[in-house]
Design a protein around this motif. Structure first.
Motif, PDB file in Angstrom:
ATOM      1  N   LYS A   1       9.987   7.522  -5.759  1.00  0.00           N
ATOM      2  CA  LYS A   1       9.754   6.722  -7.107  1.00  0.00           C
ATOM      3  C   LYS A   1       9.734   5.331  -6.668  1.00  0.00           C
ATOM      4  O   LYS A   1      10.784   4.927  -6.292  1.00  0.00           O
TER       5      LYS A   1
ATOM      6  N   LEU B   1       9.797   1.462  -8.776  1.00  0.00           N
ATOM      7  CA  LEU B   1       9.820   0.718  -9.963  1.00  0.00           C
ATOM      8  C   LEU B   1       9.883  -0.934  -9.735  1.00  0.00           C
ATOM      9  O   LEU B   1      10.916  -1.277  -8.899  1.00  0.00           O
TER      10      LEU B   1
ATOM     11  N   GLN C   1       4.568   2.021 -11.071  1.00  0.00           N
ATOM     12  CA  GLN C   1       4.947   2.930  -9.877  1.00  0.00           C
ATOM     13  C   GLN C   1       3.625   2.544  -8.886  1.00  0.00           C
ATOM     14  O   GLN C   1       2.720   2.560  -9.204  1.00  0.00           O
TER      15      GLN C   1
ATOM     16  N   LEU D   1       3.517   3.707  -5.487  1.00  0.00           N
ATOM     17  CA  LEU D   1       4.416   4.343  -4.470  1.00  0.00           C
ATOM     18  C   LEU D   1       3.732   4.262  -2.970  1.00  0.00           C
ATOM     19  O   LEU D   1       4.122   4.206  -2.171  1.00  0.00           O
TER      20      LEU D   1
ATOM     21  N   GLU E   1      13.435   5.005  -5.274  1.00  0.00           N
ATOM     22  CA  GLU E   1      14.456   6.080  -5.563  1.00  0.00           C
ATOM     23  C   GLU E   1      14.060   7.231  -4.531  1.00  0.00           C
ATOM     24  O   GLU E   1      12.951   7.309  -3.767  1.00  0.00           O
TER      25      GLU E   1
END
Length: 562
Positions: free
Chosen positions: A282, A284, A290, A292, A321
């Motif tokens: 993830k 941010l 998002q 990615l 993450e």
């Protein structure tokens, strides 16, 4: 260009449409492509000659059908159908005017890099003979010239560095500030090229960001696909910018490792190995969006730290993450990143504020304490700061120094996880508005492997005038090899090391030095405005404000991130 409307999104902030961003960058790039892509560059190089070998040199040029130009003072002619009489030590031929393909608007000299248009001129096929005595030849005259009357011989070499830099800076990937103004103010570091067959390939920049002696540090540049030729590694270091470059040391580090392992060197000079790189699950940014896909491949599709949800101090950040294995104690963060062309441009605009006082300011900066200089850079958020989320909040791990705007670098940051308790590992990257571009992100929890290392000093270093400067590059001793002019270069050779069966070799260039800008700003410095840059964050705010002024976008449309 009429701006497109700003698109309102949810959560009460605004986002600049990607089509507008791309249109601006493509438009500026195309505006200069016609001036640059069709152009190449050459440097003038004297050919070493002696009374004993001059006949051989002339014969070499004769058999290769070079376009011969004879100079006598300010006069020059083309010598057609040149013939070498080895017995009488003479050359003969017919005098003709130099044709348009070999005439140039600016004088041909060794102290500058010359631009030429590929389809109109052909300087790389020329050889120039400079006579000792005065001559006044006439068109269609058959002449005999004694070899002893030739004072010097020079040729034009293709300046691959300047051409590569020019093309790099005029692609869409260079984004907004690919312009004549930017090129005139370009500030960077020595360019490095590795020999690949008959060509030299641009791979990166040396000691980026070291603009004073006190900012010198060991820098480690990976040299991908660098293979020895005839048992020698050969590279070039070139000055293509308006600056004086001081190189203290060049050394290769050869690393033998298993083929399934990748090796990088961290900022402290420690070797880190990668066996299994995990992608983020993830991502941010300030807008909680998002993105990615941008982190998954090295494809020049990067995070630019230009979110339009502004902060009070113009800092931008991205949070990644990752799944974290149970009981993991350490992790290695893998980044592919570089500084933006925008940072390079806006730093030049900042320096411009000093006006005619700039050179005095720069001279004083040479003796300023390193801690003081680093404190200012950190306060302006110029480094790429790496944080890890712990049980007590965000903890700073490392501030990554500048790596230059012309080539992505693979970087590694080791992170201790003793203060993290969550199953999800959170890592934050933070910097000033549009100062960095991050192309790839991953982490590896594997243990570092033992490696076979060989440190290789240069055995030959010849500058553009064939002077041997090896002794200036062998050791870290502050006895610098100095490159003061655009077009200065040094060709450096290192002996190769024996290969080991079933192992792969990765080569790094350890380098150390610094550089000073050459600028001729005019005007009186604005003392009050310059004083404001002492405040933390002032340069970062200046960057954001300057950017949106450039694209004619009101800062009032930015939503503040409270």
């Amino acid at each position: 260009m009429k701006p497109q409307p700003i698109t309102k999104t949810s959560k009460s902030f605004y986002k600049l449409p990607k089509t507008l961003s791309k249109y601006i960058s493509i438009g500026i790039a195309i505006a200069v492509l016609n001036l640059s892509v069709s152009c190449s560059y050459f440097s003038v190089r004297d050919v070493p000659t002696t009374e004993e070998n001059i006949a051989k040199q002339v014969d070499t040029f004769n058999t290769s059908e070079k376009y011969v130009i004879v100079h006598s003072g300010i006069l020059f002619w083309h010598l057609r159908d040149m013939i070498l009489n080895d017995d009488e030590q003479m050359i003969s031929g017919t005098i003709e005017p130099v044709n348009e393909a070999h005439n140039y608007k600016k004088p041909r000299d060794k102290k500058r890099v010359h631009r030429y248009v590929n389809k109109k001129t052909n300087p790389l096929n020329e050889v120039h003979f400079y006579l000792k005595t005065a001559a006044n030849f006439h068109d269609a005259e058959t002449v005999n010239i004694s070899l002893s009357d030739i004072n010097r011989i020079s040729v034009n070499d293709k300046n691959t560095g300047r051409t590569v830099a020019n093309v790099l800076l005029t692609t869409v990937g260079a984004v907004f500030f690919v312009s004549a103004v930017y090129l005139a103010l370009k500030s960077s570091c020595p360019f490095v090229y590795i020999k690949d067959g008959q060509e030299y390939q641009f791979v990166g920049e040396l000691y980026p960001g070291a603009i004073t002696p006190n900012l010198q540090r060991n820098d480690y540049l990976a040299l991908p696909n660098f293979c020895p030729e005839n048992e020698w590694y050969t590279l070039k270091v070139s000055n293509q910018l308006k600056e004086i470059q001081y190189t203290d040391q060049l050394q290769l580090i050869s690393v033998n490792h298993p083929k399934n392992i990748e090796v990088l060197i961290d900022s402290k000079g420690a070797f880190q190995t990668f066996e299994s790189i995990n992608s983020p699950i993830k991502i941010l940014d300030e807008s909680d969006t998002q993105k990615l896909d941008l982190a998954l491949k090295k494809d020049n599709n990067y995070y630019a730290f230009n979110s339009l949800k502004s902060t009070s101090n113009s800092i931008r950040s991205i949070i990644f993450e990752f799944d974290k294995p149970e009981n993991a104690e350490e992790v290695k963060l893998y980044l592919t990143a570089k500084n933006s062309v925008w940072l390079d441009y806006v730093f030049g605009k900042f320096n411009e504020q000093f006006g005619a006082y700039y050179n005095t300011f720069q001279k004083k900066q040479q003796t300023v304490d390193k801690e003081q200089l680093s404190k200012w850079a950190n306060g302006q958020n110029i480094p790429l700061s790496v944080y890890v989320k712990t049980k007590s909040g965000w903890e700073l791990v490392e501030r990554l120094n500048s790596v230059g705007p012309l080539a992505m670098r693979d970087l590694v940051v080791p992170i201790h996880l003793d203060s993290t308790t969550e199953e999800i590992l959170q890592i934050k990257l933070e910097t000033g508005f549009m100062f960095w571009e991050v192309d790839y992100v991953g982490v590896d929890f594997s243990e570092n492997l033992n490696l076979s290392l060989t440190y290789i000093n240069p055995v030959s270093a010849l500058d553009q005038n064939e002077n041997d400067v090896t002794h200036l590059l062998n050791n870290r001793d502050e006895k610098y090899f100095v490159q003061p002019n655009i077009g200065d270069e040094v060709t450096v050779s290192f002996p190769s090391t024996p290969s080991i069966d079933d192992l792969e070799t990765t080569v790094f260039l350890k380098n150390r030095g610094y550089y000073n800008y050459l600028r001729d700003y005019k005007g009186i410095p604005d003392q009050q405005k310059l004083e404001s840059f002492r405040d933390d964050g002032a340069f970062t705010i200046f960057s954001e404000k300057s950017y949106f002024e450039f694209v004619n976008f009101s800062l009032n449309n930015l939503a503040q991130n409270e």
